[in-house]
Design a protein around this motif. Structure first.
Motif, PDB file in Angstrom:
ATOM      1  N   ARG A 162       0.828  -1.202  -0.033  1.00  0.00           N
ATOM      2  CA  ARG A 162       0.095  -0.091  -0.032  1.00  0.00           C
ATOM      3  C   ARG A 162       1.028   1.161   0.107  1.00  0.00           C
ATOM      4  O   ARG A 162       1.793   1.393   0.735  1.00  0.00           O
ATOM      5  N   GLY A 163       0.495   2.148  -0.770  1.00  0.00           N
ATOM      6  CA  GLY A 163       1.312   3.487  -0.851  1.00  0.00           C
ATOM      7  C   GLY A 163       0.444   4.540  -1.163  1.00  0.00           C
ATOM      8  O   GLY A 163      -1.115   4.449  -1.114  1.00  0.00           O
ATOM      9  N   GLN A 164       0.875   5.998  -1.354  1.00  0.00           N
ATOM     10  CA  GLN A 164       0.067   6.810  -1.684  1.00  0.00           C
ATOM     11  C   GLN A 164       0.979   7.947  -2.495  1.00  0.00           C
ATOM     12  O   GLN A 164       2.338   7.636  -2.699  1.00  0.00           O
ATOM     13  N   LEU A 165       0.362   8.281  -3.549  1.00  0.00           N
ATOM     14  CA  LEU A 165       1.076   9.554  -4.261  1.00  0.00           C
ATOM     15  C   LEU A 165       0.586  10.933  -3.797  1.00  0.00           C
ATOM     16  O   LEU A 165      -0.639  11.182  -3.805  1.00  0.00           O
ATOM     17  N   HIS A 166       1.609  11.672  -3.059  1.00  0.00           N
ATOM     18  CA  HIS A 166       1.239  13.272  -2.716  1.00  0.00           C
ATOM     19  C   HIS A 166       1.595  14.119  -3.853  1.00  0.00           C
ATOM     20  O   HIS A 166       2.754  13.901  -4.295  1.00  0.00           O
ATOM     21  N   SER A 167       0.850  15.004  -4.419  1.00  0.00           N
ATOM     22  CA  SER A 167       1.029  15.668  -5.342  1.00  0.00           C
ATOM     23  C   SER A 167       0.607  17.166  -5.278  1.00  0.00           C
ATOM     24  O   SER A 167      -0.255  17.411  -4.166  1.00  0.00           O
ATOM     25  N   LEU A 168       1.325  18.035  -5.755  1.00  0.00           N
ATOM     26  CA  LEU A 168       1.413  19.391  -5.670  1.00  0.00           C
ATOM     27  C   LEU A 168       0.908  19.893  -7.055  1.00  0.00           C
ATOM     28  O   LEU A 168       1.863  19.885  -7.956  1.00  0.00           O
ATOM     29  N   THR A 169      -0.159  20.753  -7.292  1.00  0.00           N
ATOM     30  CA  THR A 169      -0.493  21.273  -8.705  1.00  0.00           C
ATOM     31  C   THR A 169      -1.053  22.748  -8.535  1.00  0.00           C
ATOM     32  O   THR A 169      -1.190  22.995  -7.409  1.00  0.00           O
ATOM     33  N   SER A 170      -1.100  23.343  -9.479  1.00  0.00           N
ATOM     34  CA  SER A 170      -1.928  24.768  -9.361  1.00  0.00           C
ATOM     35  C   SER A 170      -3.424  24.396  -8.830  1.00  0.00           C
ATOM     36  O   SER A 170      -3.959  25.487  -8.213  1.00  0.00           O
ATOM     37  N   GLU A 171      -3.868  23.424  -8.765  1.00  0.00           N
ATOM     38  CA  GLU A 171      -5.127  22.963  -8.003  1.00  0.00           C
ATOM     39  C   GLU A 171      -5.044  22.684  -6.520  1.00  0.00           C
ATOM     40  O   GLU A 171      -6.045  22.721  -6.072  1.00  0.00           O
ATOM     41  N   GLY A 172      -3.773  22.547  -6.290  1.00  0.00           N
ATOM     42  CA  GLY A 172      -3.602  22.128  -4.791  1.00  0.00           C
ATOM     43  C   GLY A 172      -2.882  21.080  -4.417  1.00  0.00           C
ATOM     44  O   GLY A 172      -2.250  20.326  -5.238  1.00  0.00           O
TER      45      GLY A 172
END
Length: 237
Positions: free
Chosen positions: A45-55
């Motif tokens: 199990r994992g996650q992708l943490h992401s930052l874009t202009s949408e937050g």
């Protein structure tokens, strides 16, 4: 013989399981400037943490789930429980040519030379030395990432925009060689398929006589940005 389908690259990834300074286990946050990346979760199990202009966003990575993200997405692979992924990258060879920029604090982004010194792993280092260096690099990227994330959550996108600007400047001296990588890879494959379709429409199916099977490839093991990689040199076959 054609290279791997679509001019993409292929790796297996075991996401780093050591904790960063914020207590989260995972890889080095970074951004691709020209290539799209795809995660296919195959274990744990994992996650992708992401930052874009949408937050800021957290996306679960569980076996059978596919997640992809386009250039400009700052992303961090997170290991919750033995997360294992198959990674597909567009533009095979281009990411390896320096398409990615890690989210180091701003003082490390003032010049391409300063950035690359911080990003480099010791040449010829032992397994233990490489592991220590990769963790140090990851922790530095997390430090810069947290500043961008926290500002974005607070409604301030200036650090995100500033990082993107600096990332583009850092890769600028490598751009001249990137067009050739794309032309010889995905563009050539697409053009080859169009040529085949045109020949078949004209009654010529002689390309079927060229059928072949690619050899079983052995992966190269290395410390990547997100974890331990088993990368395949698919572009050479």
């Amino acid at each position: 013989m054609s290279t791997f389908p679509g001019g993409t690259s292929l790796s297996f990834l075991d996401v780093y399981d050591s904790p960063a300074p914020d207590g989260i286990c995972g890889g080095s946050p970074h951004m691709h400037t020209a290539s799209t990346e795809c995660y296919i979760a195959i274990g744990g199990r994992g996650q992708l943490h992401s930052l874009t202009s949408e937050g800021y966003r957290e996306t679960d990575l569980e076996p059978g789930r596919i997640t992809w993200f386009t250039p400009g997405t700052i992303h961090r692979a997170v290991n919750l429980d033995h997360a294992r992924l198959v990674v597909l990258m567009s533009n095979a060879g281009l990411p390896e040519a320096g398409d990615a920029v890690m989210t180091f604090p701003s003082e490390y982004l003032q010049s391409a030379e300063r950035y690359r010194e911080a990003a480099a792993l010791p040449a010829g280092g032992s397994e233990d030395e490489l592991a220590v260096a990769a963790a140090k690099r990851r922790d530095l990227a997390v430090e810069g990432y947290l500043a961008i994330r926290d500002a974005l959550i607070a409604g301030d996108d200036r650090p995100l925009r500033q990082f993107r600007e600096r990332a583009a400047e850092i890769v600028a001296d490598r751009l001249s060689g990137w067009s050739g990588i794309v032309e010889r890879g995905p563009l050539a494959q697409a053009q080859g398929t169009l040529d085949v379709l045109a020949r078949m429409a004209a009654g010529d199916a002689s390309h079927l006589e060229e059928a072949a099977v690619a050899p079983g490839l052995e992966p190269a093991h290395r410390f990547g940005m997100c974890g331990r990689l088993r990368a395949y040199d698919v572009a050479a076959h």
